[in-house]
Design an enzyme around this catalytic site. Structure first.
Site, short mmCIF file in Angstrom:
data_model
loop_
_atom_site.label_atom_id
_atom_site.label_comp_id
_atom_site.label_asym_id
_atom_site.label_seq_id
_atom_site.Cartn_x
_atom_site.Cartn_y
_atom_site.Cartn_z
N GLY A 1 8.50 102.28 47.61
CA GLY A 1 7.97 103.62 47.79
C GLY A 1 7.84 104.23 46.39
N GLN B 1 6.64 98.12 57.14
CA GLN B 1 7.41 99.30 56.71
C GLN B 1 7.44 100.38 57.78
OE1 GLN B 1 5.24 97.66 54.80
NE2 GLN B 1 5.73 97.74 52.63
N ASN C 1 -2.90 103.69 48.73
CA ASN C 1 -1.69 103.72 49.57
C ASN C 1 -1.62 102.38 50.28
OD1 ASN C 1 0.61 105.28 50.47
ND2 ASN C 1 -0.33 105.27 52.49
N LYS C 2 -0.59 102.19 51.04
CA LYS C 2 -0.35 100.90 51.71
C LYS C 2 -1.60 100.39 52.41
CE LYS C 2 2.51 98.93 51.51
NZ LYS C 2 2.54 97.88 50.47
N ASP D 1 0.39 106.13 46.50
CA ASP D 1 1.02 105.42 45.38
C ASP D 1 0.36 105.77 44.05
OD1 ASP D 1 1.60 103.67 47.87
OD2 ASP D 1 3.04 103.05 46.34
#
Ligand code: MRU
Length: 355
Positions: free
Chosen positions: A55, A204, A255-256, A245
């Protein structure tokens, strides 16, 4: 039911003697709450790479503490050698994961302490690194609270919220970022129905988001990534909240993996889509999402991890980009500790952060 604050585990902290960093091993959740004690550079690098600490903001806080712990080990050197060793270790830690900007941001901040204090001896500088690491941690915590206050204005009691990956307290400490309005609203007596994408391939959302929200007494429903469309179509989702991120200067953000797909769906169904993150995640030196380095992870994570037996033949190729970039045109707003930024993002981000 536990209150959301008391249900939170410690994610990262210094040991009592301040010679080690202690982290919650996030690869063991949700079944085991185990801690790892770290005091050497290779173990610190591995902890980031293996996602034991993960994270964007949590990685930044960890890096601040890690540099303090490491620097205390060579305070007998002369300033120039101390600085050279510090910069080498910072560069090494920075090579562990490329996408989240908070890692290099925290390392640069600590390098600034070393560079600005050339008149002091290394033991004094190490003490200043400790103070700076604690400051980074405290500021981050405060940022999540401010994000919570702004974010909660975007939802009303009873709303359905969809999130992807984990941008809760496990990833960002404090209230988390994507979860900040949820925890904060809960403290004010509001209830939300949260849908958590499981987030393939490393899960996650399943392992971490549903874990932390459930433990905090939030109404959370776990869905597979390919179910986001149906819950939006059924009208169950009033807003999408995700973390970030790295936010580029034009508002594109990494982001993811899978986040951009959620944003496309949200646009299709007319659901407001927000990313929430502290200013340490905004990278004004990265003009657009095309300039963001996307981490490629071991393809075996797609085929083997989390399965009792491999679920694809050994010889089958797989591709495992860890992040994707969501185009700013799909974003309703960016929630930061200074306020909510709306389009045009390039101009409004600059204005809010005086750039
Ligand atoms: O690979 P991870 O687990 O470190 O990735 C984290 C994410 O991409 C999260 O979605 C999050 O938004 C970034 S942390 C705020």
């Amino acid at each position: 039911m536990e209150s959301s604050k008391s249900a939170r585990l410690t994610v990262v902290k210094l040991s009592e003697d301040e010679k080690s960093v202690i982290i919650l091993d996030q690869t063991k959740l949700p079944n085991h709450e185990e801690y790892i004690t770290i005091h050497d550079e290779k173990r610190a690098w591995d902890a980031i790479k293996r996602l034991e600490i993960r994270g964007a903001p949590a990685i930044g806080v960890f890096a601040g503490y890690a540099m303090y712990v490491l620097a205390q080990q060579y305070t007998d050197k002369r300033y120039e050698d101390f600085k050279a060793e510090f910069l080498r270790q910072a560069e090494y830690l920075d090579s562990s994961r490329p996408t989240a900007v908070n890692l290099s941001w925290a390392l640069k901040r600590q390098a600034g302490v070393v560079e600005k204090n050339a008149d002091k001896n290394p033991a004094e500088i190490a003490a200043l690194l400790g103070a700076e690491a604690k400051k980074i941690d405290a500021e981050n915590e405060e940022m999540t609270r401010k994000i919570a206050e702004y974010g909660v204005t975007l939802v009303k009691d009873g709303d359905g919220i969809l999130t992807h990956c984990n941008a809760g307290y496990l990833a960002c400490l404090g209230y988390g970022t994507a979860t900040a309005p949820i925890y904060y609203g809960q403290e004010k007596g509001m209830t939300f129905h949260v849908y958590s994408d499981e987030t393939r391939p490393l899960l996650q959302g399943a392992r971490l988001t549903s874990y932390e929200l459930q433990k905090a007494g939030v109404d959370v429903t776990l869905i597979c990534d390919n179910m986001a469309s149906i819950v939006m179509k059924q009208g169950k989702i009033n807003a999408v909240f995700v973390g970030c991120d790295r936010i580029a200067a034009n508002g594109d953000f990494a982001n993811k993996i899978g986040t951009s797909g959620v944003a496309i769906l949200a646009k299709h169904y007319g659901v407001p889509f927000y990313t929430l993150g502290p200013s340490s995640t905004i990278d004004f030196d990265t003009p657009t999402g095309d300039d963001i380095h996307i981490e490629l992870r071991d393809p075996e994570e797609v085929k083997e991890m989390w399965y009792k037996e491999p679920m694809a033949l050994k010889e089958v190729k797989s591709y495992n980009p860890s992040f994707d970039v969501t185009d700013h045109t799909l974003v309703t707003g960016i929630v930061t500790e200074r306020g909510i930024v709306y389009p045009p993002f390039k101009e409004n981000l600059k204005k809010l952060f005086n750039r």
